[in-house]
Design a protein around this motif. Sequence first.
Motif, PDB file in Angstrom:
ATOM      1  N   ASP A  26       0.843  -1.192   0.000  1.00  0.00           N
ATOM      2  CA  ASP A  26       0.000   0.000   0.000  1.00  0.00           C
ATOM      3  C   ASP A  26       0.883   1.248   0.000  1.00  0.00           C
ATOM      4  O   ASP A  26       1.976   1.263   0.580  1.00  0.00           O
ATOM      5  N   VAL A  27       0.411   2.284  -0.668  1.00  0.00           N
ATOM      6  CA  VAL A  27       1.069   3.594  -0.635  1.00  0.00           C
ATOM      7  C   VAL A  27       0.277   4.448   0.347  1.00  0.00           C
ATOM      8  O   VAL A  27      -0.857   4.859   0.063  1.00  0.00           O
ATOM      9  N   ASP A  28       0.833   4.690   1.512  1.00  0.00           N
ATOM     10  CA  ASP A  28       0.129   5.412   2.571  1.00  0.00           C
ATOM     11  C   ASP A  28       0.557   6.879   2.572  1.00  0.00           C
ATOM     12  O   ASP A  28       1.754   7.191   2.624  1.00  0.00           O
ATOM     13  N   LEU A  29      -0.434   7.758   2.517  1.00  0.00           N
ATOM     14  CA  LEU A  29      -0.183   9.198   2.456  1.00  0.00           C
ATOM     15  C   LEU A  29      -0.900   9.902   3.602  1.00  0.00           C
ATOM     16  O   LEU A  29      -2.029   9.531   3.967  1.00  0.00           O
ATOM     17  N   LEU A  30      -0.240  10.888   4.149  1.00  0.00           N
ATOM     18  CA  LEU A  30      -0.864  11.805   5.091  1.00  0.00           C
ATOM     19  C   LEU A  30      -0.908  13.162   4.405  1.00  0.00           C
ATOM     20  O   LEU A  30       0.134  13.727   4.057  1.00  0.00           O
ATOM     21  N   ILE A  31      -2.100  13.649   4.180  1.00  0.00           N
ATOM     22  CA  ILE A  31      -2.274  14.926   3.489  1.00  0.00           C
ATOM     23  C   ILE A  31      -2.525  15.995   4.539  1.00  0.00           C
ATOM     24  O   ILE A  31      -3.596  16.053   5.160  1.00  0.00           O
ATOM     25  N   LEU A  32      -1.506  16.833   4.775  1.00  0.00           N
ATOM     26  CA  LEU A  32      -1.604  17.910   5.752  1.00  0.00           C
ATOM     27  C   LEU A  32      -2.216  19.146   5.096  1.00  0.00           C
ATOM     28  O   LEU A  32      -1.825  19.522   3.976  1.00  0.00           O
ATOM     29  N   VAL A  33      -3.141  19.735   5.780  1.00  0.00           N
ATOM     30  CA  VAL A  33      -3.832  20.904   5.222  1.00  0.00           C
ATOM     31  C   VAL A  33      -3.774  22.050   6.223  1.00  0.00           C
ATOM     32  O   VAL A  33      -3.608  21.841   7.437  1.00  0.00           O
ATOM     33  N   ASP A  34      -3.908  23.211   5.671  1.00  0.00           N
ATOM     34  CA  ASP A  34      -4.003  24.429   6.496  1.00  0.00           C
ATOM     35  C   ASP A  34      -5.473  24.618   6.842  1.00  0.00           C
ATOM     36  O   ASP A  34      -6.331  24.677   5.952  1.00  0.00           O
ATOM     37  N   ASP A  35      -5.774  24.710   8.139  1.00  0.00           N
ATOM     38  CA  ASP A  35      -7.165  24.846   8.568  1.00  0.00           C
ATOM     39  C   ASP A  35      -7.861  26.024   7.898  1.00  0.00           C
ATOM     40  O   ASP A  35      -9.076  26.002   7.668  1.00  0.00           O
ATOM     41  N   ARG A  36      -7.081  27.076   7.564  1.00  0.00           N
ATOM     42  CA  ARG A  36      -7.699  28.271   6.996  1.00  0.00           C
ATOM     43  C   ARG A  36      -7.988  28.112   5.511  1.00  0.00           C
ATOM     44  O   ARG A  36      -8.797  28.835   4.951  1.00  0.00           O
ATOM     45  N   ARG A  37      -7.307  27.176   4.854  1.00  0.00           N
ATOM     46  CA  ARG A  37      -7.506  27.005   3.406  1.00  0.00           C
ATOM     47  C   ARG A  37      -7.550  25.517   3.072  1.00  0.00           C
ATOM     48  O   ARG A  37      -6.641  24.959   2.473  1.00  0.00           O
ATOM     49  N   ARG A  38      -8.608  24.850   3.516  1.00  0.00           N
ATOM     50  CA  ARG A  38      -8.725  23.412   3.265  1.00  0.00           C
ATOM     51  C   ARG A  38      -9.028  23.154   1.787  1.00  0.00           C
ATOM     52  O   ARG A  38      -9.797  23.889   1.175  1.00  0.00           O
ATOM     53  N   VAL A  62      -6.572  12.901   5.742  1.00  0.00           N
ATOM     54  CA  VAL A  62      -6.491  14.346   5.518  1.00  0.00           C
ATOM     55  C   VAL A  62      -6.734  15.042   6.848  1.00  0.00           C
ATOM     56  O   VAL A  62      -7.773  14.831   7.489  1.00  0.00           O
ATOM     57  N   CYS A  63      -5.785  15.847   7.272  1.00  0.00           N
ATOM     58  CA  CYS A  63      -5.947  16.545   8.545  1.00  0.00           C
ATOM     59  C   CYS A  63      -4.944  17.687   8.638  1.00  0.00           C
ATOM     60  O   CYS A  63      -3.979  17.762   7.865  1.00  0.00           O
ATOM     61  N   SER A  64      -5.183  18.551   9.589  1.00  0.00           N
ATOM     62  CA  SER A  64      -4.234  19.627   9.872  1.00  0.00           C
ATOM     63  C   SER A  64      -3.155  19.083  10.798  1.00  0.00           C
ATOM     64  O   SER A  64      -3.324  18.021  11.407  1.00  0.00           O
ATOM     65  N   PRO A  65      -2.034  19.777  10.948  1.00  0.00           N
ATOM     66  CA  PRO A  65      -1.011  19.321  11.903  1.00  0.00           C
ATOM     67  C   PRO A  65      -1.569  19.123  13.312  1.00  0.00           C
ATOM     68  O   PRO A  65      -1.215  18.157  13.994  1.00  0.00           O
ATOM     69  N   LYS A  66      -2.430  20.033  13.753  1.00  0.00           N
ATOM     70  CA  LYS A  66      -3.016  19.890  15.085  1.00  0.00           C
ATOM     71  C   LYS A  66      -3.868  18.628  15.162  1.00  0.00           C
ATOM     72  O   LYS A  66      -3.794  17.861  16.134  1.00  0.00           O
ATOM     73  N   GLU A  67      -4.697  18.387  14.136  1.00  0.00           N
ATOM     74  CA  GLU A  67      -5.552  17.203  14.122  1.00  0.00           C
ATOM     75  C   GLU A  67      -4.720  15.922  14.055  1.00  0.00           C
ATOM     76  O   GLU A  67      -5.091  14.888  14.626  1.00  0.00           O
ATOM     77  N   ALA A  68      -3.581  15.984  13.350  1.00  0.00           N
ATOM     78  CA  ALA A  68      -2.719  14.802  13.248  1.00  0.00           C
ATOM     79  C   ALA A  68      -2.235  14.371  14.631  1.00  0.00           C
ATOM     80  O   ALA A  68      -2.205  13.171  14.955  1.00  0.00           O
ATOM     81  N   ASP A  96       6.967  21.537   8.968  1.00  0.00           N
ATOM     82  CA  ASP A  96       7.643  22.052  10.159  1.00  0.00           C
ATOM     83  C   ASP A  96       6.678  22.196  11.323  1.00  0.00           C
ATOM     84  O   ASP A  96       7.023  21.908  12.475  1.00  0.00           O
ATOM     85  N   GLU A  97       5.465  22.659  11.024  1.00  0.00           N
ATOM     86  CA  GLU A  97       4.484  22.784  12.098  1.00  0.00           C
ATOM     87  C   GLU A  97       4.157  21.419  12.690  1.00  0.00           C
ATOM     88  O   GLU A  97       4.077  21.262  13.910  1.00  0.00           O
ATOM     89  N   MET A  98       4.005  20.422  11.818  1.00  0.00           N
ATOM     90  CA  MET A  98       3.686  19.081  12.311  1.00  0.00           C
ATOM     91  C   MET A  98       4.834  18.530  13.148  1.00  0.00           C
ATOM     92  O   MET A  98       4.616  17.962  14.234  1.00  0.00           O
ATOM     93  N   THR A  99       6.088  18.674  12.691  1.00  0.00           N
ATOM     94  CA  THR A  99       7.216  18.126  13.443  1.00  0.00           C
ATOM     95  C   THR A  99       7.392  18.843  14.776  1.00  0.00           C
ATOM     96  O   THR A  99       7.772  18.222  15.777  1.00  0.00           O
ATOM     97  N   GLY A 100       7.112  20.143  14.791  1.00  0.00           N
ATOM     98  CA  GLY A 100       7.183  20.868  16.058  1.00  0.00           C
ATOM     99  C   GLY A 100       6.158  20.358  17.039  1.00  0.00           C
ATOM    100  O   GLY A 100       6.462  20.150  18.234  1.00  0.00           O
ATOM    101  N   ARG A 101       4.925  20.204  16.584  1.00  0.00           N
ATOM    102  CA  ARG A 101       3.886  19.663  17.458  1.00  0.00           C
ATOM    103  C   ARG A 101       4.228  18.229  17.889  1.00  0.00           C
ATOM    104  O   ARG A 101       3.977  17.838  19.035  1.00  0.00           O
ATOM    105  N   ARG A 102       4.783  17.446  16.963  1.00  0.00           N
ATOM    106  CA  ARG A 102       5.158  16.064  17.296  1.00  0.00           C
ATOM    107  C   ARG A 102       6.237  16.047  18.383  1.00  0.00           C
ATOM    108  O   ARG A 102       6.173  15.235  19.315  1.00  0.00           O
ATOM    109  N   ARG A 103       7.238  16.940  18.274  1.00  0.00           N
ATOM    110  CA  ARG A 103       8.301  16.977  19.273  1.00  0.00           C
ATOM    111  C   ARG A 103       7.733  17.299  20.647  1.00  0.00           C
ATOM    112  O   ARG A 103       8.075  16.654  21.648  1.00  0.00           O
ATOM    113  N   ARG A 104       6.844  18.292  20.730  1.00  0.00           N
ATOM    114  CA  ARG A 104       6.273  18.667  22.026  1.00  0.00           C
ATOM    115  C   ARG A 104       5.393  17.544  22.583  1.00  0.00           C
ATOM    116  O   ARG A 104       5.379  17.297  23.798  1.00  0.00           O
TER     117      ARG A 104
END
Length: 786
Positions: A26-38, A62-68, A96-104
């Motif tokens: 399977d080809v697994d993708l995470l599609i990160l979106v900006d909440d303000r411009r989905r 499909v989700c935003s970094p926060k939702e991820a 970068d936003e996702m990795t920052g949230r992941r680190r915290r």
Amino acid sequence: MPLPRSSVAVLAVGGYGRGELSPHSDVDLLILVDDRRRPSPEDLRGLLYPLWDAGFQVGHAVCSPKEAIERARGDLEAATSLLEARLVAGPVGLMDEMTGRRRRWLERDGRRLARRLLEVTAERHLRVERAGWVLAPDLKQDVGGLRDLHAVGWLAAVAGWPRPAGRPELVRAGELLLAVREALHGQVRRKTDRVRADLQPAVAKALGLDGPDGVDRLMAAVHTAARTVEYLAAVETRTLAERLLGGPRRSGLVRRLEPGGIRLEDGLLAVDAGDPETDPETDPQGEVLLAMRLLAARARTGRQIARPTLTWLEKTFDRAPLEAWSEPLRTAFLTVLRGPEAVGACELLDHVGGWVVLLPEWASVRGRVQHDPWHRYTVDGHAFAAAAEVSRLLEQDERAARTAEAAGDLDALYLAAIFHDIGKGSGEDHSVAGELLTRRALARMGLDADQVEEVAVLVRHHLLLVETATRRDLDDPSVVEGVASALGSPRRVRLLHLLTVADGLATGPAAWNDWKGTLVADLAARVLHVLERGAPPSPGDPAALAARIESARPALAGQAARLLATLPDSYVSTLAAGEVADELELLADPPGPGVVRHRVDPSGDGHGLVTVCAADRPGTLARTTGVLALHRVSVLRAHVWSTSAGLALQRFAVQAPATLRWQRLGADLDAAWSGRLAVEARLERKARDYRPVAPVEPDVRVLPDESAHSTVVEVRAGDALGLLHAIAAALGDLDLDVRVAKIDTLGDRVVDTFYVRSPWGAKLSDEQADELTLAIRHRATRLLGG
């Protein structure tokens, strides 16, 4: 592939994120979106449809970094996908936003995630097989498979370690498993992870492993890699778990174990330096002796070994093979084999390279695949299991314990359990080759001539009892006398009896069952009688057995003794008194022309017992087996006897499909004998729908000298619907009288044995034997194709 104009980042996760895609993964993708411009649904279809149209199996979220991060907190699969995510396309800012949230998130909840990863891994290990030891491993989910590497990588990511995590040999082992998985996908053209036996030749060829030993080389490499993953992943996991969760509390308690050189410290085994007996300055084998005492302690106690000591153990066995053994080393080795945790200790000795240092002969069976379908483990894994089964038998089986007590010292038994299959892969009879290899190894181990001879005889004849008991007529005195001559002493008979049971149990349920255990015990008792008293045993007191049967079954009053007298002496050894009574009731009311007596006894899970009594004439066996085949009933084992009263008694242990109506089976038996069922014609029509993919080619062996009164015919072949009927019909075609038949199904192979006579009661001539071979092959081809 054009990206949507909205602010979208495409991340690779799963195998795609790790860079480990196989052709049909399977080809697994995470599609990160900006909440303000989905993105709109049309935007997402524009991204995904081309991949689906190209034939890829695409999994996506499909989700935003926060939702991820929120998803990861409650979903372990989502959490692990974030740990190995990498940017494929789109704005770096979202990544970068996702990795920052992941680190915290990991700083706050990393310990909880690590615990969950360890729990899930332990739960999976309880459900699956072990890829380094089973014959058809799952390259992903089994212990020692790719998922164990993934778990190490996830823990390393939580701990902040760089990838790839682990020692170089661990990484190389994972790369080999990935290469085999890619070849496997290429052959089956779909997602699959289990290297089934029927796929192994094609996978080996795809990887350039041609020749008759291609499968052996492939699977040895797979087993070696999986063992490396199992061992090193466990070591790395312990290290990471201690880093993330903290190590065990140190009590400071130290206990030294006997013999010297080993201590138990804070619950872990470690070695003591300075023992004069194990000092390499005074004894070149000193460190090897200390290592074996450490493993003996592991086998006795089940305790884990401290990590620094594991490193020392690996270095100790990084040396040339031993040319000779000392007596203390031999004692330590036997202590390993006798321990309640012998399998774990033997496997650890394998992981650190110790077997080929101690026994260079072991190299040819290490990780070797078994080509018999009834085996569960590799050749070396089976040997470890057999030694462990010896100990389990002695502890849990009263009969085995009595046999062992009468036999005396059991060192020879444990050594035979380890060596009995060492001749496999030699290109010749593995029992013969194994005897020669065993003699060579035992001489180097320092055993005296009598001890070497005893173990070598057990290895040479390790299949003698089971093959004789299941394929020969035990009422033939020459059969029992032949076994007695081969073994030569009551002690060897007892040791071989124990070895046979342990070997069968270690092989698996397809190779061992209560029926075989009863037959082997009966044969061993007869052979012991010959060796201890000079003659085969006389039958048990038939009057006493008849009295017990008649007291339980009033309908048999005054008849049981007469009916028992019509059956061979060995008949009563195969059943309990109550079951004998059931079958005597069939004989008590002998069927006339066009009539059959039968019992159909389902026992659950599709298993059952079918017993048939009919007039003894050519074709009787074919008629019964034809009806069974019509109902797609598989014969697991069977016994057939001719009585002196002119009746045939047939007993079949069967496996039936879930849809079988047992009453209908009984009705069709009645119809077949009364001329109301065209068995042959109906079976040929049904067989067309169930013909095996590969042609059935019976190996017919006519053995004129195995019996004084009959010709023994052995037929070996792959099992198929109607095969037993084809054989029985061929015997009927030539009007041959079947005196005794023993049917044994081993996985998807059968070994069927028949004691036959000509219509005038003589053994078969050479011409008749040739015609019988032709008839069996003709019948099998006509019914099953080929």
